[in-house]
Design a protein around this motif. Structure first.
Motif, PDB file in Angstrom:
ATOM      1  N   SER A 197       0.819  -1.215   0.000  1.00 46.96           N
ATOM      2  CA  SER A 197       0.000   0.000   0.000  1.00 46.96           C
ATOM      3  C   SER A 197       0.848   1.259   0.000  1.00 46.96           C
ATOM      4  O   SER A 197       0.580   2.203  -0.745  1.00 46.96           O
ATOM      5  CB  SER A 197      -0.936   0.004   1.220  1.00 46.96           C
ATOM      6  OG  SER A 197      -1.897  -1.015   1.130  1.00 46.96           O
ATOM      7  N   VAL A 198       1.906   1.273   0.820  1.00 47.18           N
ATOM      8  CA  VAL A 198       2.693   2.498   0.946  1.00 47.18           C
ATOM      9  C   VAL A 198       3.457   2.809  -0.338  1.00 47.18           C
ATOM     10  O   VAL A 198       3.830   3.958  -0.591  1.00 47.18           O
ATOM     11  CB  VAL A 198       3.654   2.397   2.153  1.00 47.18           C
ATOM     12  CG1 VAL A 198       4.891   1.573   1.827  1.00 47.18           C
ATOM     13  CG2 VAL A 198       4.044   3.774   2.665  1.00 47.18           C
ATOM     14  N   SER A 199       3.683   1.807  -1.169  1.00 48.61           N
ATOM     15  CA  SER A 199       4.387   2.036  -2.436  1.00 48.61           C
ATOM     16  C   SER A 199       3.428   2.203  -3.610  1.00 48.61           C
ATOM     17  O   SER A 199       3.872   2.423  -4.747  1.00 48.61           O
ATOM     18  CB  SER A 199       5.342   0.867  -2.717  1.00 48.61           C
ATOM     19  OG  SER A 199       4.639  -0.362  -2.791  1.00 48.61           O
TER      20      SER A 199
ATOM     21  N   ILE B 182      11.566   4.257  -0.050  1.00 46.23           N
ATOM     22  CA  ILE B 182      10.529   3.221  -0.085  1.00 46.23           C
ATOM     23  C   ILE B 182      11.093   1.929  -0.669  1.00 46.23           C
ATOM     24  O   ILE B 182      10.911   0.838  -0.126  1.00 46.23           O
ATOM     25  CB  ILE B 182       9.315   3.689  -0.900  1.00 46.23           C
ATOM     26  CG1 ILE B 182       8.625   4.884  -0.220  1.00 46.23           C
ATOM     27  CG2 ILE B 182       8.324   2.537  -1.098  1.00 46.23           C
ATOM     28  CD1 ILE B 182       7.969   4.578   1.102  1.00 46.23           C
TER      29      ILE B 182
ATOM     30  N   ALA C 151       7.325  -0.412   8.453  1.00 43.50           N
ATOM     31  CA  ALA C 151       6.141   0.142   7.792  1.00 43.50           C
ATOM     32  C   ALA C 151       5.892   1.573   8.266  1.00 43.50           C
ATOM     33  O   ALA C 151       5.491   2.438   7.483  1.00 43.50           O
ATOM     34  CB  ALA C 151       4.922  -0.731   8.072  1.00 43.50           C
TER      35      ALA C 151
ATOM     36  N   ASP D  19       5.753   4.903   6.001  1.00 46.78           N
ATOM     37  CA  ASP D  19       4.658   5.882   6.029  1.00 46.78           C
ATOM     38  C   ASP D  19       5.201   7.308   6.003  1.00 46.78           C
ATOM     39  O   ASP D  19       4.698   8.172   5.270  1.00 46.78           O
ATOM     40  CB  ASP D  19       3.812   5.708   7.298  1.00 46.78           C
ATOM     41  CG  ASP D  19       2.879   4.519   7.230  1.00 46.78           C
ATOM     42  OD1 ASP D  19       2.636   4.000   6.123  1.00 46.78           O
ATOM     43  OD2 ASP D  19       2.369   4.111   8.293  1.00 46.78           O
TER      44      ASP D  19
ATOM     45  N   ARG E  63       6.814   8.071   2.578  1.00 53.94           N
ATOM     46  CA  ARG E  63       5.807   8.270   1.533  1.00 53.94           C
ATOM     47  C   ARG E  63       5.119   9.619   1.687  1.00 53.94           C
ATOM     48  O   ARG E  63       4.922  10.349   0.701  1.00 53.94           O
ATOM     49  CB  ARG E  63       4.776   7.147   1.562  1.00 53.94           C
ATOM     50  CG  ARG E  63       3.633   7.322   0.546  1.00 53.94           C
ATOM     51  CD  ARG E  63       4.163   7.344  -0.883  1.00 53.94           C
ATOM     52  NE  ARG E  63       3.182   7.770  -1.854  1.00 53.94           N
ATOM     53  CZ  ARG E  63       2.444   6.943  -2.603  1.00 53.94           C
ATOM     54  NH1 ARG E  63       2.575   5.633  -2.461  1.00 53.94           N
ATOM     55  NH2 ARG E  63       1.595   7.407  -3.491  1.00 53.94           N
ATOM     56  N   GLU E  64       4.735   9.979   2.901  1.00 52.19           N
ATOM     57  CA  GLU E  64       4.065  11.265   3.090  1.00 52.19           C
ATOM     58  C   GLU E  64       4.990  12.419   2.724  1.00 52.19           C
ATOM     59  O   GLU E  64       4.543  13.460   2.226  1.00 52.19           O
ATOM     60  CB  GLU E  64       3.586  11.401   4.536  1.00 52.19           C
ATOM     61  CG  GLU E  64       2.669  12.598   4.751  1.00 52.19           C
ATOM     62  CD  GLU E  64       1.962  12.584   6.088  1.00 52.19           C
ATOM     63  OE1 GLU E  64       1.170  13.520   6.341  1.00 52.19           O
ATOM     64  OE2 GLU E  64       2.179  11.650   6.882  1.00 52.19           O
TER      65      GLU E  64
ATOM     66  N   THR F  83      -1.099   9.465   2.672  1.00 52.12           N
ATOM     67  CA  THR F  83      -1.108   8.747   3.939  1.00 52.12           C
ATOM     68  C   THR F  83      -1.737   7.368   3.747  1.00 52.12           C
ATOM     69  O   THR F  83      -2.381   7.100   2.731  1.00 52.12           O
ATOM     70  CB  THR F  83      -1.879   9.535   5.008  1.00 52.12           C
ATOM     71  OG1 THR F  83      -3.210   9.773   4.557  1.00 52.12           O
ATOM     72  CG2 THR F  83      -1.187  10.873   5.283  1.00 52.12           C
ATOM     73  N   MET F  84      -1.554   6.505   4.732  1.00 54.71           N
ATOM     74  CA  MET F  84      -1.871   5.098   4.551  1.00 54.71           C
ATOM     75  C   MET F  84      -3.332   4.824   4.216  1.00 54.71           C
ATOM     76  O   MET F  84      -3.640   4.071   3.298  1.00 54.71           O
ATOM     77  CB  MET F  84      -1.452   4.308   5.797  1.00 54.71           C
ATOM     78  CG  MET F  84      -1.684   2.823   5.680  1.00 54.71           C
ATOM     79  SD  MET F  84      -0.853   2.034   4.242  1.00 54.71           S
ATOM     80  CE  MET F  84       0.816   1.915   4.831  1.00 54.71           C
TER      81      MET F  84
END
Length: 207
Positions: A28-30, A49, A160, A164, A167-168, A174-175
């Protein structure tokens, strides 16, 4: 995968489900990132990431090998301690040959192996404590497989959380927004699925 672990009825299924859930966070984060973006290290540190996905795959592989070998220790590496020391941290590096697809495929493949090991192994079997790093306890001879499985949840969850933040810092995503986009959740007044940012000039009508 849904945002929560499904109901579980026994310890083994619980361990498998929680390891799966924490691993899935990296998918999800990628989600939606470009090959350039998975290499970005936008925070004060050096984490990316792609590097985090690569590292947790290595990490999970090592702990799963220990669970599979219990009550013995896994076969030692083919490289010397000095070579291992020089290679320390390389699994955080995204090479030119790595792609988001290849990194996630490796993580998914490791997940299949881990799941199978946890289905079959004796959860109470002793796992010998390694002696090759200063953070391993010297007053403990062995953990149990169940301890290692819980530690794997901890390892995946910790990284993870790192992912997060990275990524933000890349695009503000956001997740829950990413999970909503990946899972196809409907938009609500308080949660809008992530969408890629489109530069204003690219939406302009051209003659």
């Amino acid at each position: 995968m849904a945002a929560h672990v499904p109901p579980v009825r026994d310890e083994r299924k619980s361990l498998i489900a929680y390891v799966d859930q924490q691993r899935d966070a990296f998918f999800s984060v990628s989600f939606g990132l470009t090959e350039e973006q998975i290499r970005l290290a936008p925070t004060a540190g050096t984490l990316s990431i792609g590097g985090l996905v690569k590292h947790v795959t290595t990490c999970e592989r090592g702990w799963t090998a220990r669970m599979a070998a219990a009550p013995s220790a896994p076969a030692p590496p083919d490289t010397s301690i000095a070579e291992q020391a020089r290679a320390w941290g390389e699994d955080f590096t995204v090479t030119d040959d790595d792609t988001l697809e290849s990194l996630l495929a490796a993580l998914a493949a490791q997940g299949d192996i881990t799941r199978q090991v946890l289905r079959e192994v004796d959860l109470g079997a002793p796992v010998p404590v390694p002696r090759d790093a200063p953070w391993f306890p010297h007053d403990v001879e062995a953990w149990s497989v169940r301890w290692v499985a819980m530690h794997l949840v901890e390892e995946l969850a910790r990284h993870a959380g790192h992912a997060d933040i990275v990524r933000e810092s890349i695009d503000g995503a956001t997740m829950y927004e990413l999970v909503a986009a990946r899972e196809g959740w409907p938009e609500t007044a308080w949660l809008k699925p992530w969408r890629p940012n489109v530069p204003a000039e690219s939406t302009a009508v051209r003659p």
